[in-house]
Design an enzyme around this catalytic site. Structure first.
Site, PDB file in Angstrom:
ATOM      1  N   GLU A 172      29.302  46.414  21.329  1.00  0.00           N
ATOM      2  CA  GLU A 172      29.282  46.532  22.800  1.00  0.00           C
ATOM      3  C   GLU A 172      29.048  48.014  23.116  1.00  0.00           C
ATOM      4  OE1 GLU A 172      33.063  45.767  24.708  1.00  0.00           O
ATOM      5  OE2 GLU A 172      32.152  45.510  26.689  1.00  0.00           O
ATOM      6  N   ASP A 227      32.878  37.443  30.536  1.00  0.00           N
ATOM      7  CA  ASP A 227      33.744  38.559  30.087  1.00  0.00           C
ATOM      8  C   ASP A 227      34.971  38.770  30.998  1.00  0.00           C
ATOM      9  OD1 ASP A 227      34.428  40.396  28.162  1.00  0.00           O
ATOM     10  OD2 ASP A 227      32.996  41.927  28.756  1.00  0.00           O
ATOM     11  N   ASP A 228      34.831  39.564  32.044  1.00  0.00           N
ATOM     12  CA  ASP A 228      35.950  39.841  32.965  1.00  0.00           C
ATOM     13  C   ASP A 228      35.438  39.672  34.395  1.00  0.00           C
ATOM     14  OD1 ASP A 228      38.026  40.958  30.974  1.00  0.00           O
ATOM     15  OD2 ASP A 228      36.214  42.114  30.530  1.00  0.00           O
ATOM     16  N   HIS A 233      33.102  33.469  26.377  1.00  0.00           N
ATOM     17  CA  HIS A 233      33.645  34.823  26.221  1.00  0.00           C
ATOM     18  C   HIS A 233      34.143  35.265  27.587  1.00  0.00           C
ATOM     19  CE1 HIS A 233      32.692  39.293  24.965  1.00  0.00           C
ATOM     20  NE2 HIS A 233      33.828  39.186  25.623  1.00  0.00           N
ATOM     21  N   HIS A 235      37.909  36.775  29.318  1.00  0.00           N
ATOM     22  CA  HIS A 235      39.307  37.191  29.125  1.00  0.00           C
ATOM     23  C   HIS A 235      40.103  36.707  30.332  1.00  0.00           C
ATOM     24  CE1 HIS A 235      38.186  40.014  25.844  1.00  0.00           C
ATOM     25  NE2 HIS A 235      37.031  40.024  26.498  1.00  0.00           N
ATOM     26  N   HIS A 295      34.829  41.390  18.908  1.00  0.00           N
ATOM     27  CA  HIS A 295      33.975  42.221  19.759  1.00  0.00           C
ATOM     28  C   HIS A 295      33.341  43.292  18.850  1.00  0.00           C
ATOM     29  CE1 HIS A 295      36.074  40.394  23.079  1.00  0.00           C
ATOM     30  NE2 HIS A 295      35.480  41.150  23.973  1.00  0.00           N
TER      31      HIS A 295
HETATM   32  N1  ADE Z   1      38.939  43.297  26.810  1.00  0.00           N
HETATM   33  C1  ADE Z   1      38.605  42.792  28.012  1.00  0.00           C
HETATM   34  N2  ADE Z   1      37.312  43.015  28.268  1.00  0.00           N
HETATM   35  C2  ADE Z   1      36.808  43.673  27.203  1.00  0.00           C
HETATM   36  C3  ADE Z   1      35.528  44.179  26.867  1.00  0.00           C
HETATM   37  N3  ADE Z   1      34.471  44.064  27.687  1.00  0.00           N
HETATM   38  N4  ADE Z   1      35.388  44.814  25.683  1.00  0.00           N
HETATM   39  C4  ADE Z   1      36.428  44.953  24.858  1.00  0.00           C
HETATM   40  N5  ADE Z   1      37.639  44.484  25.126  1.00  0.00           N
HETATM   41  C5  ADE Z   1      37.843  43.858  26.290  1.00  0.00           C
HETATM   42 ZN    ZN Z   2      35.148  40.703  26.018  1.00  0.00          ZN
END
Ligand code: ADE
Ligand code: ZN
Length: 344
Positions: free
Chosen positions: A198, A275-276, A17, A19, A195
């Site tokens: 969250e 994630d990011d 997971h 992006h 998703h």
């Molecule tokens: N797009 C990129 N990161 C995200 C996240 N944490 N939650 C939802 N969409 C996303």
């Molecule tokens: Zn995500």
């Protein structure tokens, strides 16, 4: 080594997971902005770093989409993908599944073919160093018709796409609004993930389970619903959890409150992911180290988490079996039980 001082770079890991747009490091972001003459609201990488003290998901996404504006040419997408894959390989990630959303770059003048070839050729070029599957994703804040159109537009690259997902600002945008999209992904033979839970409620995770969905991204809110936890455990639906992301976006007040360990104890297929990572300051091994320390995970739990990552992946059964052996070989029994074997 015992869990608190384990070297998680040496653990063969999955990152299921992540992006691609969220791997854009500030230095590259500023370099591409100069290359493409894109104005930015931040003076320099340090100033951007200061702006990355997020209050919530919406606050983060505003900066993330602004950052996306510097990605213009096919070469930019190649450089971004390659940089992430090199970094992940050096971090001990043996298999990664990356989300990328071409919808974000629509109507900006760059042909979709240039964007997709940039991303996919970097994945191909890095194949000998790291295994990587591409996942398309769409924004839940846009109409479902747009998601269906995005799915159609990617048809020339279907043979190189493993799955489709959905992300974006969650509250007020339940998974069921996208039933037609997930049905269409399935009809075309793709694996799917969404998703859910969250920032949104446990009910969004329940809704997601009524869709043709293989995996839940995050899923934290399910922790508040014992009946839902039982369903997730019984159906062995993986949750791709992202501890450092949850901390930075205030989904949890601190990592000690993260539900991952409780879910693991209840036999859910939970996994650790990034994630990011450029925005949250945490790549795969950082996430492992942080969550293992905060939740005092045992060696057995760490092994289970690593094996869950393999099980939850969209790899073939054959590749999964090989990776499982790699994980087990790297995390052998504790030294006192088997002193002859060397582990991390
Ligand atoms: N797009 C990129 N990161 C995200 C996240 N944490 N939650 C939802 N969409 C996303
Ligand atoms: Zn995500």
């Amino acid at each position: 080594m015992t869990p608190p001082d384990m070297d998680f770079v040496k653990l063969p890991k999955t990152d299921l997971h992540v992006h691609l747009e969220g791997t854009l490091e500030p230095e590259m972001l500023f370099r591409l902005a100069r290359r493409n003459r894109v104005p930015l609201p931040w003076r320099d990488p340090e100033n951007l770093h200061e702006a990355c003290k997020f209050r919530d998901l919406a606050g983060f996404l505003a900066i993330y989409y602004k950052g996306c504006e510097v990605l213009v040419t096919g070469e930019d997408f190649y450089d971004l993908t390659r940089a992430y894959l090199e970094r992940a390989a050096a971090d001990g990630v043996v298999h990664t599944e990356i989300f990328f959303n071409p919808q974000v770059f629509r109507g900006r003048g760059t042909p979709l073919a240039a964007i997709m070839e940039g991303v996919l050729s970097a994945i191909r070029d890095m194949r000998d160093r790291i295994s990587c599957l591409y996942m398309g994703t769409v924004m839940r804040t846009r109409p479902v018709e747009e998601a269906l159109q995005a799915l159609e537009e990617l048809a020339p690259w279907y043979s190189e796409i493993a799955a489709f997902g959905m992300g974006g600002a969650e509250r007020g945008n339940p998974p069921l609004h996208f039933r037609r999209y997930f049905d269409a992904c399935r009809e075309r033979g793709f694996r799917t993930c969404v998703h859910a839970g969250e920032e949104g409620p446990a009910d969004y995770v329940r809704e997601a389970l009524s869709l043709p969905v293989d995996r839940i991204d995050h899923g934290n809110a399910a922790a508040e619903d014992p009946a839902l936890l039982r369903i997730l455990a019984e159906r062995r639906i993986p949750l791709t959890m992202c501890p450092i992301s949850n901390l930075r976006l205030k989904v949890v007040p601190d990592l000690a409150a993260h539900p991952l360990k409780r879910m693991l104890e209840q036999r859910l297929c939970v996994t650790v992911n990034s994630d990011d990572p450029a925005y949250f300051l945490g790549y795969a091994s950082d996430n492992w180290a942080a969550v293992c320390r905060a939740l005092r995970l045992t060696r057995a739990e760490i092994l289970q988490l690593a094996l869950n990552g393999v099980e939850a992946s969209f790899l073939s059964d054959e590749r999964k079996a090989a990776l499982r052996q790699e994980v087990i070989a790297a995390l052998p029994a504790p030294p006192d039980r088997d002193p002859a074997r060397r582990g991390i």
